[in-house]
Design a protein around this motif. Structure first.
Motif, PDB file in Angstrom:
ATOM      1  N   ASP A   1       0.573  -1.415  -0.122  1.00 48.33           N
ATOM      2  CA  ASP A   1       0.127   0.028  -0.180  1.00 48.33           C
ATOM      3  C   ASP A   1       0.996   1.323  -0.143  1.00 48.33           C
ATOM      4  N   TYR A   2       0.738   2.273  -0.809  1.00 48.89           N
ATOM      5  CA  TYR A   2       1.734   3.353  -1.622  1.00 48.89           C
ATOM      6  C   TYR A   2       0.655   4.228  -0.308  1.00 48.89           C
ATOM      7  N   ARG A   3       0.509   4.850   0.662  1.00 43.55           N
ATOM      8  CA  ARG A   3       0.112   5.657   1.346  1.00 43.55           C
ATOM      9  C   ARG A   3       0.623   7.325   1.484  1.00 43.55           C
ATOM     10  N   LYS A   4       1.842   7.592   1.549  1.00 47.93           N
ATOM     11  CA  LYS A   4       2.318   8.854   1.162  1.00 47.93           C
ATOM     12  C   LYS A   4       3.414   8.914   0.336  1.00 47.93           C
ATOM     13  N   PRO A   5       3.720   9.909  -0.575  1.00 52.50           N
ATOM     14  CA  PRO A   5       4.808   9.565  -1.208  1.00 52.50           C
ATOM     15  C   PRO A   5       6.250  10.046  -0.209  1.00 52.50           C
ATOM     16  N   ALA A   6       7.206   9.978  -0.682  1.00 52.77           N
ATOM     17  CA  ALA A   6       8.748  10.296  -0.322  1.00 52.77           C
ATOM     18  C   ALA A   6       9.703  10.274  -1.402  1.00 52.77           C
ATOM     19  N   THR A   7      10.162  11.635  -0.793  1.00 56.06           N
ATOM     20  CA  THR A   7      10.956  12.514  -2.304  1.00 56.06           C
ATOM     21  C   THR A   7      12.358  12.618  -2.440  1.00 56.06           C
ATOM     22  N   LEU A   8      12.737  12.757  -3.170  1.00 54.86           N
ATOM     23  CA  LEU A   8      14.721  12.878  -3.295  1.00 54.86           C
ATOM     24  C   LEU A   8      14.801  13.885  -1.903  1.00 54.86           C
ATOM     25  N   GLY A   9      16.167  13.422  -1.122  1.00 57.32           N
ATOM     26  CA  GLY A   9      16.491  13.308  -0.113  1.00 57.32           C
ATOM     27  C   GLY A   9      16.442  12.962   1.100  1.00 57.32           C
ATOM     28  N   ASP A  10      14.978  12.433   1.386  1.00 54.72           N
ATOM     29  CA  ASP A  10      14.085  11.968   2.474  1.00 54.72           C
ATOM     30  C   ASP A  10      15.113  10.447   3.063  1.00 54.72           C
ATOM     31  N   GLU A  11      15.568  10.622   4.598  1.00 50.79           N
ATOM     32  CA  GLU A  11      15.916   9.067   4.936  1.00 50.79           C
ATOM     33  C   GLU A  11      15.171   8.664   4.969  1.00 50.79           C
ATOM     34  N   LEU A  12      14.717   7.723   5.060  1.00 50.95           N
ATOM     35  CA  LEU A  12      13.646   6.519   5.084  1.00 50.95           C
ATOM     36  C   LEU A  12      13.989   5.141   5.765  1.00 50.95           C
ATOM     37  N   VAL A  13      13.232   4.727   7.082  1.00 47.07           N
ATOM     38  CA  VAL A  13      13.251   3.674   7.994  1.00 47.07           C
ATOM     39  C   VAL A  13      12.862   2.498   7.958  1.00 47.07           C
ATOM     40  N   ILE A  14      13.002   1.638   7.378  1.00 49.55           N
ATOM     41  CA  ILE A  14      12.253   0.555   6.510  1.00 49.55           C
ATOM     42  C   ILE A  14      12.545  -0.843   7.694  1.00 49.55           C
TER      43      ILE A  14
END
Length: 145
Positions: free
Chosen positions: A67-80
């Motif tokens: 499920d794609y709820r909200k977009p991440a964008t260039l430069g975001d630091e993501l935690v999986i």
């Protein structure tokens, strides 16, 4: 129950190659990030890459729900964040959530079903016997979901 041996957390910075022309992460990039987390989770569960190469037994994805709820964008630091969700006799489910570092909002949620396959024959195998004991709290009886 959150057992440290059944959870994983990885981090990714969104790069140019992860995004479309608008700087938004495209779906295949999320799957790559989840693949990295799943591979590290598999190692914690006893399925290390080198061992798989030697035994030719691999966890193979048989289903993905995302499920794609909200977009991440260039430069975001993501935690999986990933975890072993449930165990059956011949397959198991893992679940993942993707968030921006320092935020609680879930950007992506994903579940995957995997089965062990002996290669090169492509023969499905039962899960290791010790999984029934080690992950008894996650074992799904037939008819439950």
């Amino acid at each position: 129950m959150n057992d440290d041996s059944t959870t994983i957390e990885t981090r990714e910075e969104v790069m140019f190659f992860d995004t479309d022309i608008g700087g938004v992460v495209h779906n295949i990039a999320y799957l790559r990030m989840i693949e990295t987390a799943r591979t590290r989770l598999a190692a914690k569960l006893g399925m290390k890459l080198r061992d798989m190469a030697q035994t030719q037994v691999y966890p193979v994805v048989v289903r993905t729900e995302i499920d794609y709820r909200k977009p991440a964008t260039l430069g975001d630091e993501l935690v999986i964040s990933g975890r072993l969700e449930s165990v059956e006799r011949v397959r198991f489910w893992v679940a993942f959530e993707v968030r921006r570092l320092g935020e609680e909002t879930i950007l992506i949620s994903c579940r995957q079903s995997l089965a062990l396959v002996q290669m090169p024959q492509g023969k499905p195998m039962r899960l290791p016997e010790d999984w029934m004991e080690k992950y008894a709290h996650l074992f799904l009886k037939k008819g439950k979901s």
